[in-house]
Design a protein around this motif. Structure first.
Motif, PDB file in Angstrom:
ATOM      1  N   GLY A   6      26.210 -19.260   1.455  1.00 55.67           N
ATOM      2  CA  GLY A   6      25.247 -18.930   2.256  1.00 55.67           C
ATOM      3  C   GLY A   6      24.488 -20.267   2.979  1.00 55.67           C
ATOM      4  N   GLY A   7      24.975 -21.512   2.796  1.00 53.21           N
ATOM      5  CA  GLY A   7      24.357 -22.381   3.769  1.00 53.21           C
ATOM      6  C   GLY A   7      23.265 -23.192   2.800  1.00 53.21           C
ATOM      7  N   PHE A   8      23.118 -22.848   1.659  1.00 51.35           N
ATOM      8  CA  PHE A   8      22.440 -23.554   0.776  1.00 51.35           C
ATOM      9  C   PHE A   8      23.210 -24.235  -0.525  1.00 51.35           C
ATOM     10  CE2 PHE A   8      19.816 -20.371   2.950  1.00 51.35           C
ATOM     11  CZ  PHE A   8      18.833 -21.246   3.589  1.00 51.35           C
ATOM     12  N   GLY A   9      24.212 -24.214  -0.374  1.00 55.89           N
ATOM     13  CA  GLY A   9      25.035 -24.725  -1.526  1.00 55.89           C
ATOM     14  C   GLY A   9      25.692 -23.614  -2.603  1.00 55.89           C
ATOM     15  N   ALA A  10      24.843 -22.461  -2.541  1.00 56.12           N
ATOM     16  CA  ALA A  10      25.215 -21.662  -3.730  1.00 56.12           C
ATOM     17  C   ALA A  10      26.206 -20.429  -3.188  1.00 56.12           C
ATOM     18  CB  ALA A  10      24.084 -21.073  -4.093  1.00 56.12           C
ATOM     19  N   PRO A  11      27.271 -20.114  -4.050  1.00 56.48           N
ATOM     20  CA  PRO A  11      28.141 -19.030  -3.730  1.00 56.48           C
ATOM     21  C   PRO A  11      27.252 -17.886  -3.277  1.00 56.48           C
ATOM     22  CG  PRO A  11      28.868 -19.823  -5.796  1.00 56.48           C
ATOM     23  CD  PRO A  11      27.606 -20.826  -5.526  1.00 56.48           C
ATOM     24  N   ARG A  12      27.839 -17.387  -2.308  1.00 53.41           N
ATOM     25  CA  ARG A  12      27.205 -15.630  -1.736  1.00 53.41           C
ATOM     26  C   ARG A  12      27.598 -14.767  -2.670  1.00 53.41           C
ATOM     27  NH1 ARG A  12      26.719 -14.328   4.544  1.00 53.41           N
ATOM     28  NH2 ARG A  12      24.388 -14.389   4.282  1.00 53.41           N
ATOM     29  N   GLU A  13      26.587 -14.104  -3.179  1.00 53.85           N
ATOM     30  CA  GLU A  13      27.157 -12.670  -3.776  1.00 53.85           C
ATOM     31  C   GLU A  13      27.651 -11.757  -3.010  1.00 53.85           C
ATOM     32  OE1 GLU A  13      25.407  -9.817  -7.521  1.00 53.85           O
ATOM     33  OE2 GLU A  13      24.069 -11.120  -6.421  1.00 53.85           O
ATOM     34  N   MET A  14      28.984 -11.380  -3.418  1.00 54.10           N
ATOM     35  CA  MET A  14      29.485 -10.325  -2.525  1.00 54.10           C
ATOM     36  C   MET A  14      29.705  -8.806  -3.217  1.00 54.10           C
ATOM     37  SD  MET A  14      30.104 -11.770   0.363  1.00 54.10           S
ATOM     38  CE  MET A  14      31.545 -10.953   1.255  1.00 54.10           C
ATOM     39  N   TYR A  15      29.525  -7.684  -2.444  1.00 56.55           N
ATOM     40  CA  TYR A  15      29.414  -6.470  -2.991  1.00 56.55           C
ATOM     41  C   TYR A  15      30.598  -5.723  -2.522  1.00 56.55           C
ATOM     42  CZ  TYR A  15      24.503  -7.748  -4.395  1.00 56.55           C
ATOM     43  OH  TYR A  15      23.523  -8.261  -5.109  1.00 56.55           O
ATOM     44  N   LYS A  16      31.466  -4.788  -3.332  1.00 54.42           N
ATOM     45  CA  LYS A  16      32.400  -3.862  -2.959  1.00 54.42           C
ATOM     46  C   LYS A  16      31.755  -2.779  -2.241  1.00 54.42           C
ATOM     47  CE  LYS A  16      35.902  -5.332  -6.103  1.00 54.42           C
ATOM     48  NZ  LYS A  16      36.785  -6.127  -5.567  1.00 54.42           N
ATOM     49  N   ALA A  17      32.480  -2.222  -1.138  1.00 54.15           N
ATOM     50  CA  ALA A  17      32.112  -1.104  -0.353  1.00 54.15           C
ATOM     51  C   ALA A  17      33.262  -0.481   0.242  1.00 54.15           C
ATOM     52  CB  ALA A  17      31.051  -1.481   0.802  1.00 54.15           C
ATOM     53  N   ILE A  18      33.172   0.544   0.777  1.00 54.09           N
ATOM     54  CA  ILE A  18      34.186   1.378   1.450  1.00 54.09           C
ATOM     55  C   ILE A  18      33.758   1.264   2.923  1.00 54.09           C
ATOM     56  CG2 ILE A  18      35.486   3.485   1.723  1.00 54.09           C
ATOM     57  CD1 ILE A  18      36.264   2.080  -0.939  1.00 54.09           C
ATOM     58  N   CYS A  19      34.740   0.964   4.015  1.00 55.90           N
ATOM     59  CA  CYS A  19      34.242   1.127   5.237  1.00 55.90           C
ATOM     60  C   CYS A  19      33.984   2.580   5.812  1.00 55.90           C
ATOM     61  CB  CYS A  19      35.356   0.624   6.183  1.00 55.90           C
ATOM     62  SG  CYS A  19      35.073   0.498   7.973  1.00 55.90           S
ATOM     63  N   SER A  20      33.088   2.768   6.542  1.00 54.10           N
ATOM     64  CA  SER A  20      32.741   4.098   6.800  1.00 54.10           C
ATOM     65  C   SER A  20      33.596   4.624   7.995  1.00 54.10           C
ATOM     66  CB  SER A  20      31.030   4.205   7.537  1.00 54.10           C
ATOM     67  OG  SER A  20      30.401   3.781   6.311  1.00 54.10           O
ATOM     68  N   ASP A  21      34.322   3.818   8.365  1.00 54.15           N
ATOM     69  CA  ASP A  21      35.285   4.034   9.898  1.00 54.15           C
ATOM     70  C   ASP A  21      36.691   4.294   8.945  1.00 54.15           C
ATOM     71  OD1 ASP A  21      33.425   4.398  11.678  1.00 54.15           O
ATOM     72  OD2 ASP A  21      34.191   2.639  12.877  1.00 54.15           O
ATOM     73  N   CYS A  22      37.085   3.121   8.784  1.00 55.13           N
ATOM     74  CA  CYS A  22      38.610   3.564   8.380  1.00 55.13           C
ATOM     75  C   CYS A  22      38.788   3.685   6.894  1.00 55.13           C
ATOM     76  CB  CYS A  22      39.401   2.008   8.728  1.00 55.13           C
ATOM     77  SG  CYS A  22      38.936   0.411   7.856  1.00 55.13           S
ATOM     78  N   GLY A  23      38.019   3.473   5.972  1.00 59.00           N
ATOM     79  CA  GLY A  23      38.076   3.869   4.642  1.00 59.00           C
ATOM     80  C   GLY A  23      38.761   3.065   3.645  1.00 59.00           C
ATOM     81  N   ILE A  24      39.065   1.883   4.465  1.00 57.77           N
ATOM     82  CA  ILE A  24      39.406   0.612   3.493  1.00 57.77           C
ATOM     83  C   ILE A  24      38.310  -0.102   2.579  1.00 57.77           C
ATOM     84  CG2 ILE A  24      41.159   0.048   5.013  1.00 57.77           C
ATOM     85  CD1 ILE A  24      39.964  -2.621   5.498  1.00 57.77           C
ATOM     86  N   GLU A  25      38.664  -0.676   1.602  1.00 66.57           N
ATOM     87  CA  GLU A  25      37.666  -1.178   0.425  1.00 66.57           C
ATOM     88  C   GLU A  25      37.528  -2.564   1.095  1.00 66.57           C
ATOM     89  OE1 GLU A  25      37.764  -3.123  -3.799  1.00 66.57           O
ATOM     90  OE2 GLU A  25      38.033  -0.899  -3.718  1.00 66.57           O
ATOM     91  N   THR A  26      36.364  -2.970   1.140  1.00 64.36           N
ATOM     92  CA  THR A  26      35.874  -4.321   1.859  1.00 64.36           C
ATOM     93  C   THR A  26      34.648  -4.972   0.807  1.00 64.36           C
ATOM     94  OG1 THR A  26      35.232  -5.266   3.747  1.00 64.36           O
ATOM     95  CG2 THR A  26      34.297  -3.349   3.443  1.00 64.36           C
ATOM     96  N   GLU A  27      34.368  -6.148   1.298  1.00 67.35           N
ATOM     97  CA  GLU A  27      33.222  -6.844   0.586  1.00 67.35           C
ATOM     98  C   GLU A  27      32.256  -7.205   1.641  1.00 67.35           C
ATOM     99  OE1 GLU A  27      34.770 -10.023  -1.820  1.00 67.35           O
ATOM    100  OE2 GLU A  27      35.103  -8.901  -3.522  1.00 67.35           O
ATOM    101  N   VAL A  28      30.942  -7.035   1.321  1.00 66.43           N
ATOM    102  CA  VAL A  28      29.834  -7.345   2.014  1.00 66.43           C
ATOM    103  C   VAL A  28      28.835  -8.141   1.198  1.00 66.43           C
ATOM    104  CG1 VAL A  28      30.206  -5.441   3.518  1.00 66.43           C
ATOM    105  CG2 VAL A  28      28.685  -5.152   1.478  1.00 66.43           C
TER     106      VAL A  28
END
Length: 68
Positions: free
Chosen positions: A18-40
């Motif tokens: 995230g720009g501060f040296g620590a890994p960014r926490e990512m969350y699983k989600a389903i895309c509202s358009d195409c329905g694939i699983e993604t991480e945000v």
């Protein structure tokens, strides 16, 4: 390595940080358009759409004042 106008090395943001040296926490989600699983990089909220990288540009207004 690129240098900024002050002569110090410029380090761009790494996709895993995230720009501060620590890994960014990512969350699983389903895309509202195409329905694939993604991480945000934010915790999805019930009732608000989430889009994958491919679908997100379709929902952003066009940029008029590009500096590039």
């Amino acid at each position: 390595m690129a240098y900024n106008d002050r002569g110090t090395p410029f380090r761009g943001r790494d996709s895993n940080h995230g720009g501060f040296g620590a890994p960014r926490e990512m969350y699983k989600a389903i895309c509202s358009d195409c329905g694939i699983e993604t991480e945000v990089p934010f915790k999805p909220t019930e009732g608000r759409p989430v889009y994958c990288r491919e679908c997100l540009p379709n929902h952003r207004p066009p940029r008029e004042n590009r500096r590039y």
